[in-house]
Every structure is written in structure tokens, then in C-alpha cells.
Motif scaffolding. Structure first.
Motif, PDB file in Angstrom:
ATOM      1  N   ALA A 199       0.953  -1.156   0.084  1.00 47.99           N
ATOM      2  CA  ALA A 199       0.036   0.007  -0.083  1.00 47.99           C
ATOM      3  C   ALA A 199       0.951   1.338   0.053  1.00 47.99           C
ATOM      4  O   ALA A 199       0.510   2.319  -0.766  1.00 47.99           O
ATOM      5  N   SER A 200       2.122   1.359   0.734  1.00 48.74           N
ATOM      6  CA  SER A 200       2.835   2.367   0.715  1.00 48.74           C
ATOM      7  C   SER A 200       3.518   2.698  -0.526  1.00 48.74           C
ATOM      8  O   SER A 200       3.553   3.767  -1.026  1.00 48.74           O
ATOM      9  N   SER A 201       3.845   1.403  -1.169  1.00 47.58           N
ATOM     10  CA  SER A 201       4.541   1.548  -2.714  1.00 47.58           C
ATOM     11  C   SER A 201       3.450   2.236  -3.478  1.00 47.58           C
ATOM     12  O   SER A 201       3.762   3.215  -4.266  1.00 47.58           O
ATOM     13  N   LEU A 202       2.129   1.736  -3.302  1.00 50.95           N
ATOM     14  CA  LEU A 202       1.112   2.354  -4.262  1.00 50.95           C
ATOM     15  C   LEU A 202       0.839   3.706  -4.287  1.00 50.95           C
ATOM     16  O   LEU A 202       0.758   4.446  -5.064  1.00 50.95           O
ATOM     17  N   LEU A 248     -17.517   4.599   6.517  1.00 50.88           N
ATOM     18  CA  LEU A 248     -18.067   3.134   7.022  1.00 50.88           C
ATOM     19  C   LEU A 248     -18.361   2.290   5.810  1.00 50.88           C
ATOM     20  O   LEU A 248     -18.848   2.420   4.715  1.00 50.88           O
ATOM     21  N   GLU A 249     -17.735   0.963   5.956  1.00 58.87           N
ATOM     22  CA  GLU A 249     -18.038  -0.066   5.166  1.00 58.87           C
ATOM     23  C   GLU A 249     -17.602   0.180   3.791  1.00 58.87           C
ATOM     24  O   GLU A 249     -17.868  -0.430   2.747  1.00 58.87           O
ATOM     25  N   GLN A 250     -16.362   0.879   3.776  1.00 57.18           N
ATOM     26  CA  GLN A 250     -15.608   1.232   2.206  1.00 57.18           C
ATOM     27  C   GLN A 250     -14.351   0.315   2.205  1.00 57.18           C
ATOM     28  O   GLN A 250     -13.669   0.106   3.216  1.00 57.18           O
ATOM     29  N   THR A 251     -14.237  -0.228   1.090  1.00 57.49           N
ATOM     30  CA  THR A 251     -13.268  -1.359   0.731  1.00 57.49           C
ATOM     31  C   THR A 251     -12.181  -0.629  -0.269  1.00 57.49           C
ATOM     32  O   THR A 251     -11.220  -1.169  -0.495  1.00 57.49           O
ATOM     33  N   PHE A 252     -12.630   0.457  -1.091  1.00 56.76           N
ATOM     34  CA  PHE A 252     -11.720   0.939  -1.917  1.00 56.76           C
ATOM     35  C   PHE A 252     -12.245   2.586  -2.089  1.00 56.76           C
ATOM     36  O   PHE A 252     -13.276   2.952  -1.788  1.00 56.76           O
ATOM     37  N   ARG A 284      -6.656   3.442  -7.838  1.00 56.38           N
ATOM     38  CA  ARG A 284      -7.659   2.541  -7.074  1.00 56.38           C
ATOM     39  C   ARG A 284      -6.746   2.331  -5.678  1.00 56.38           C
ATOM     40  O   ARG A 284      -5.847   1.578  -5.683  1.00 56.38           O
ATOM     41  N   PHE A 285      -7.494   2.660  -4.447  1.00 62.09           N
ATOM     42  CA  PHE A 285      -6.639   2.661  -3.023  1.00 62.09           C
ATOM     43  C   PHE A 285      -7.630   1.624  -2.474  1.00 62.09           C
ATOM     44  O   PHE A 285      -8.801   1.789  -2.224  1.00 62.09           O
ATOM     45  N   PRO A 286      -7.053   0.706  -1.669  1.00 59.88           N
ATOM     46  CA  PRO A 286      -7.668  -0.308  -0.857  1.00 59.88           C
ATOM     47  C   PRO A 286      -8.033   0.424   0.786  1.00 59.88           C
ATOM     48  O   PRO A 286      -7.343   1.184   0.908  1.00 59.88           O
ATOM     49  N   CYS A 287      -9.027  -0.339   1.274  1.00 54.88           N
ATOM     50  CA  CYS A 287      -9.400   0.373   2.692  1.00 54.88           C
ATOM     51  C   CYS A 287      -9.723  -0.728   3.515  1.00 54.88           C
ATOM     52  O   CYS A 287     -10.213  -1.704   3.146  1.00 54.88           O
TER      53      CYS A 287
END
Length: 284
Positions: free
Chosen positions: A18-21, A222-226, A233-236
Motif C-alpha cells: 500500500a505504501s508503494s502504491l 463506513l464499510e468502504q473497501t476502496f 484505486r486504493f484499498p481500505c
């Protein structure tokens, strides 16, 4: 003699990825445009502030104005902004009540944006439009206050420093612990953490910077995955109200815990179902 080093855990590997992204794909200019420029349905061809941002700006104003009414008049706030990104809008309503603000951010390109603005560099982002929205539309003040607030916020932000919630300490070593009246952190921990457990640990780390009786103010989704910034696009980590509430209490924020929520419709840009502004006081 063979020395076997510890292999990284799955969570640690995900954090590194994630850091690299973020370092490679997060574009501050695109993010700022996404935050503050949406099509105005009443004026074709013109842009306006995202309604979600307007809602959050109102909540920021309400928090600081209410806090000031319960604080000694001569008392000015020490504020720590954690993971502020390339934007300053959560601090616009804080400026009149602040003595000093320390602004921390993980990405160097985002710190550069804020520093450039502070120093009035010729290539700096112009935040006067959003400052005007807060001062005039949210706070109900006149146009003369806009320029004053712009300069006041520049003056109150005394430093822009690195931060990384995976490190200990998570903020640059120049920043003292246990002295801040308000810890402000918004739309960052769900993206910086890879699990609910890491989220709870992150709040415990950040709690160390808040004095007993001080406050945390945090905007969460809340309930966010990206979410997306342009084509990136970044993950959560997906949070719920109960996860946030338990994590705040576990970090010592057990008093005056309250929240305000705004339901949202998931879209191609993000899959969140609700925006929630939490505030809570750290126990004495």
C-alpha cells in the motif's frame, strides 16, 4: 553461523504494498480537484464544492465553535493534524481558536503542496475559494474575513512534518506527546491500516499525543473497501460505527463521545455507505 531473520507477516507485506502504491500513484492535484470541484447542476459549465465536503466543513465549524464556548476565553488550542494529505480545509474553522497547528502527512508530495501554499510560492495551490466557502457560507462572515483567515491559517501552521502510522512514534520525533488539545485526523486511518486490529492500535498510538481532557476529531467512512483518485484505486479496511466507537474507547477517548452521520450512495469512485464525524474527549 546462520542468522535467520524474521519473515514479514501478511499484514506487514500488505502495508508495504500500500505504501508503494501511494508513493507511485497518489496525485495531489487530482485529489484536490476531486475534493472541491464537482459539476454544478444549476449552473452548467461551472464547478462547486462537493456536497459531502460542505457537510464536513459544517461539522468542523460546529466542533471548534462549540469547543471554544466551553474553554477558557484566554485558552488557545494546540492542534495536531495527522495525515492531512494535500489539503487544509479541516483546519479553516480551527484557525481562530488555535495557538499553533502542527500539520503531519505521510507523502512527501502532499507535504510539498501544503508547504508551498504556506510560503505563497508562485506555483502553490490557491485555497482561497474553499476558505471563502467556509468563512462566508458556513460561518456567515463577510468577504473581508476571507483574506484574514487565509493568512491566519498560514501563520498558525508552524510546521509540516512527516508521519507514518506504522512507525513508533508515528509522527516526526520533533513533535511532543501529551500536549495537544485536539488531534484532528480525517479519511486516513481506514486507508493506512490493513485490519481492524491495526486501526485500533493506530488510535492508541495517536492518543499519546493528546493531553488528558483533550479531544479527538475524526471523519471516517463506513464499510468502504476502496476509493479512487483519478485512475488509481486504493484499498481500505471496512469500518463500522461500533468498530470506531470501541477503538476510540480502547484508546482512552471515553468521555463526550458523539457522532454525526451522513448516508451516501456507493459509486465508481468509492463504495462507502456512510460518512461519520466522531469526536470524543480523552479521560483525565
Amino acid at each position: 553461523v546462520l542468522v535467520h531473520s524474521r519473515l514479514p507477516t501478511v499484514t506487514e507485506l500488505l502495508c508495504l504494498m500500500a505504501s508503494s502504491l501511494y508513493q507511485e500513484q497518489f496525485d495531489p492535484e487530482v485529489y484536490i480537484g476531486t475534493c472541491f470541484s464537482v459539476s454544478n447542476p444549476h449552473k452548467p459549465g461551472q464547478k462547486s464544492v462537493d456536497p459531502l465536503r460542505i457537510w464536513s466543513l459544517i461539522k468542523f465549524h460546529q466542533f471548534y465553535s462549540t469547543l471554544s464556548s466551553t474553554t477558557a476565553q484566554e485558552k488557545r488550542l494546540q492542534i495536531l493534524e495527522f495525515g492531512g494529505g494535500p489539503v487544509i480545509h479541516p483546519l479553516i474553522s480551527a484557525a481562530p481558536y488555535a495557538e499553533t497547528i502542527v500539520f503531519s502527512e505521510y507523502l512527501g508530495q502532499n507535504r510539498d503542496v501544503v508547504d508551498s501554499w504556506r510560503n505563497r510560492e508562485s506555483t502553490a495551490v490557491d485555497f482561497r475559494s474553499i476558505i471563502g466557502t467556509v468563512v462566508q457560507s458556513v460561518e456567515g462572515r463577510d468577504e473581508k474575513e476571507v483574506e484574514h483567515r487565509d493568512q491566519e491559517l498560514r501563520d498558525k501552521i508552524i510546521s509540516v512534518v512527516p508521519c507514518d502510522i506504522r512507525q513508533d512514534p508515528p509522527v516526526d520525533a520533533s513533535v511532543q506527546t501529551g500536549i495537544y488539545d485536539v488531534l484532528s485526523t480525517h479519511l486516513i486511518l481506514d486507508t493506512a491500516c490493513e485490519s481492524v486490529e491495526m486501526y485500533a492500535e493506530a488510535l492508541q498510538k495517536l492518543s499519546a499525543y493528546v493531553r488528558p481532557g483533550g479531544y479527538i476529531l475524526t471523519l471516517e467512512v463506513l464499510e468502504q473497501t476502496f476509493y479512487t483518485v483519478g485512475d488509481a484505486r486504493f484499498p481500505c479496511v471496512a469500518l463500522t460505527k461500533e468498530i470506531v466507537r470501541k477503538s476510540l474507547i480502547g484508546a482512552g477517548f471515553t468521555e463526550e463521545l458523539c457522532f454525526h452521520s451522513l448516508p451516501v450512495e456507493p459509486s465508481e469512485a468509492f463504495d462507502a455507505k456512510e460518512f461519520v464525524m466522531f469526536s470524543a474527549r480523552k479521560c483525565h
